[in-house]
Design an enzyme around this catalytic site. Structure first.
Site, PDB file in Angstrom:
ATOM      1  N   ASP A 342      78.557  57.207 119.857  1.00 46.75           N
ATOM      2  CA  ASP A 342      79.598  56.199 119.855  1.00 46.75           C
ATOM      3  C   ASP A 342      79.499  55.338 118.593  1.00 46.75           C
ATOM      4  OD1 ASP A 342      81.638  54.515 121.348  1.00 46.75           O
ATOM      5  OD2 ASP A 342      80.040  53.042 121.080  1.00 46.75           O
ATOM      6  N   GLU A 378      81.305  59.939 116.498  1.00 50.33           N
ATOM      7  CA  GLU A 378      82.560  59.204 116.472  1.00 50.33           C
ATOM      8  C   GLU A 378      82.543  58.498 115.118  1.00 50.33           C
ATOM      9  OE1 GLU A 378      85.178  56.140 119.196  1.00 50.33           O
ATOM     10  OE2 GLU A 378      83.039  55.749 118.982  1.00 50.33           O
TER      11      GLU A 378
END
Length: 720
Positions: A342, A378
């Site tokens: 993330d 990401e």
């Protein structure tokens, strides 16, 4: 209690079959107390007298699995100087392998009284979560990771609870748990779809925000990590005193037996302790300046590249060690097959700018364990210069945000250059080829947990997030969505038919693009969130998959297209197309890819600049592309034609000359009106309906073949 010196390594609580070693890093501490919590809440404190290299440790020969514990760290409390030790706060071990309980929001959870310069000395022990000593031994029964190469991978992004909470075949006590994910009915669904890897949204122990709980909401997604080694205890079906570890391992073992890899969505960029006004749960009270990036000229404040209040300090060796130890633990002890990071750009901010050669990436590169699993970034954060799609190191793959945006724009009819769409369809060589990467560096997705579901993408122009209690201000406002003429639910058959077609367009485009496709859970069955594009706080039927309202035609279509992809290596090449020769002389062999105009002629370089086109044809040359059939026999693939029509009207395409193939079979027609029967000859005219795509497979006229067409239903069975 008998106390032995113990060892400074490994960090955390380690049961060796007889007793337990405890080790905690803190350079800021002047003294550390290990606190053992009894079943009745009584606390026994053990002072750690041994410290090597700022690691405080002891060995307790009487401590067995199931023991709850925490730490009290003595040291300076000077927020302006970046130091926040307070022994009145019982702290969670950053290396805890399991966590018992939840945070109960009480003023004692904070080291201040509202004023950041104040000090709160209330004891937090009755209100906080605790570490649990675990039994590390588990019968893996010969478990072996599937080791599926990227080019054969199809990823399914899922939430442990959201996927299973409403599944009628999963026993009630297993719904919303790791055991639910491992249930045969769920695994059968994944296998039917052709899924090779399930990417679980955060399962590291996370904290429920007090501000959300006050609104009657919760931190459903889980991007609020507090324990990087502990599986989320609320997802356990058998208990929270270490049993969650066994439950998680059992899930992995079952998925591996089914040939499905397990990828974890991990949040190493920040923790649940938030900004300077946040609670003192663990890292902040142990060694604030070591674990967090602080503002250089005012260390009471935190650098925030994540939008959550703090950023992990990847410049500090012990913070980096925490990350690497965590990653290795989940691979070696929990048997996971990869990670999706993330806001990964935050991990590259060793100084200020994003640095693709930062220490974290160097450590991953040389690590013999972590470097061998799937690593998905990401590739952005909220800091300056944070959008880094295409800029991660060669061994990494990336969520391709540009793929999502381009494909959405194309199918909703936005004026976008054909060149951009062509690049995304063929693996985004413009982003990845220059750094020696391959098409599989691109994780292709149209929807994910963050944003509209696929059904909502074609049903809403605007977000409808009122249930979140933020006045519809949260969530992305620029969704690149199109409601097909009506906002939200409708019974209009024309609109429903168009929405069903658009969903098939997105599914087929994504599964047949070069790269690695990722399906968001429930998209294959028409899941809706009623226009809410930010269900991070919605632990309810709004966000759970409704297994009683399945769009069977869409699910059958998704499975069929994925089978086509699996059967034909032309759709999952290991190298980029080169398209040469661009201008062919008479008799020259066909390139590996040819872009076609509506008249069947090859597009020339000057054709790409002819305005904002909404139609294109592409020839994929399967000659020489090697693969294996369903029985493992080596095959050489065949040629394919793909036609895309994003216009509002039907378009007639002339099929290319006989040198491409003498005849073609239509195998996909997303218009839902069936497919052409029998061979379609070279040079024939093919009508592709408005807002649809067609896929044709070269036919060998010397052989009689069964019809392999994928014929979707006309429309979804329920309003959307």
């Amino acid at each position: 209690m008998e106390v032995w010196p113990g060892s400074a390594y490994p960090l955390g609580a380690t049961f060796d079959g007889m007793g337990t070693n405890f080790a905690l890093f803190s350079e800021a501490a002047t003294a550390v107390e290990l606190c053992l919590i009894g079943g009745d809440g009584t606390e026994t404190r053990v002072e750690l007298l041994e410290a090597d290299g700022y690691v405080w440790h002891c060995y307790l020969p009487q401590i067995q699995p199931g023991q709850k514990y925490g730490y009290r760290v003595h040291g300076p409390y000077d927020p302006a100087g970046g130091q926040r030790c307070n022994p009145n706060k019982l702290l969670l071990d950053p290396y805890a392998k399991a966590v018992a309980g939840q945070v109960h929001w009480h003023p004692a959870m904070f080291s201040h009284n509202g004023d950041p310069s104040s000090r709160n000395d209330q004891d937090s022990a009755p209100h906080t979560m605790l570490g649990v000593v675990i039994n590390p031994f588990f019968d893996w029964a010969g478990d072996r990771p599937p080791r599926i190469p990227y080019h054969r991978s199809v990823i399914y992004e899922a939430h442990v609870k959201g996927l299973t909470e409403l599944h009628p075949e999963v026993p009630k006590e297993q719904r919303g748990t790791y055991a639910g994910v491992a249930h045969p009915a769920v695994i059968a669904h994944l296998q039917r779809l052709g899924i090779t890897a399930i990417e679980l949204m955060p399962v590291h122990q996370f904290v429920n925000d007090g501000t959300l709980q006050e609104k009657g909401l919760g931190n459903y997604w889980g991007y609020n990590t507090i324990g990087f080694f502990a599986p989320q205890n609320t997802y356990s079906s058998i208990g929270q005193m270490g049993q969650q570890v066994q439950d998680f391992k059992s899930m992995v073992r079952s998925l591996h037996r089914a040939g499905i890899e397990v990828i974890l969505d991990v949040v190493y960029n920040h923790t649940a302790e938030g900004n300077h006004l946040g609670p003192t749960l663990s890292f902040r009270g142990i060694d604030n300046a070591a674990y967090y990036r602080l503002v250089d000229n005012d260390k009471q404040y935190y650098v925030d590249y994540t939008g959550t209040g703090n950023t992990l300090n990847v410049r500090q060796p012990h913070s980096l060690q925490l990350l690497m130890d965590s990653l290795r633990y989940w691979v070696t002890e929990m048997h996971v097959d990869g990670f999706r990071f993330d806001l990964a750009a935050a991990l590259a901010r060793e100084f200020y700018d994003v640095d693709r050669l930062s220490t974290f990436f160097e450590l991953v590169q040389q690590d013999p364990i972590v470097s061998q699993v799937k690593l998905i970034a990401e590739p952005w954060d909220v800091g300056p210069g944070g959008y880094q799609v295409g800029n991660f190191p060669p061994q990494w793959t990336e969520w391709n945000g540009k793929y999502r945006d381009t494909v959405r724009d194309f199918w909703r009819g936005e004026p976008a250059t054909l060149g951009e769409f062509a690049s995304r369809l063929t693996g985004s060589a413009d982003l990845y080829e220059r750094s020696g990467r391959r098409p599989v560096a691109s994780i292709n997705f149209v929807t994910a947990h963050d944003g509209f579901t696929l059904r909502d993408l074609v049903s809403y122009n605007e977000k409808h997030n009122d249930a979140n209690g933020e006045g519809n201000r949260d969530g992305e406002s620029h969704n690149r969505s199109w409601n097909c003429g009506v906002e939200g639910p409708t019974t209009d058959p024309t609109v429903l038919s168009l929405r069903a077609r658009q969903q098939r367009n997105f599914i087929a485009t994504m599964l047949l693009s070069q790269g690695v496709p990722m399906i968001a859970h429930g998209d294959e069955m028409g899941r809706t969130q009623q226009g809410n594009n930010n269900v991070y706080c919605q632990d309810s039927k709004l966000s759970w998959v409704d297994w009683d309202a399945v769009d069977m035609p869409l699910m059958d279509f998704t499975s069929a297209v994925n089978r086509l992809r699996a059967q034909h290596p032309t759709f999952r090449r290991s190298t980029f197309f080169d398209g040469r020769p661009v201008r062919r002389g008479k008799g020259e062999k066909l390139p590996d890819i040819v872009w076609l105009n509506e008249d069947g002629m090859e597009m020339l370089p000057e054709d790409w600049g002819r305005g904002f086109g909404r139609t294109i044809g592409v020839f994929l040359n399967g000659d020489g592309i090697q693969g294996r059939d369903d029985r493992g026999r080596r095959i050489t693939d065949v040629n394919f034609l793909l036609y895309f029509n994003a216009h509002d009207d039907d378009v007639k395409f002339t099929l290319p000359a006989v040198e491409f193939a003498e005849a073609w079979d239509m195998v996909i027609n997303t218009a839902g009106t069936g497919v052409e029967r029998g061979p379609i000859g070279a040079g024939s005219v093919l009508k592709v309906a408005a807002k649809s795509m067609a896929v044709l497979r070269a036919r060998d006229l010397t052989q009689t073949e069964p019809n392999l067409s994928i014929a979707p239903g006309l429309q979804s069975p329920r309003p959307a």
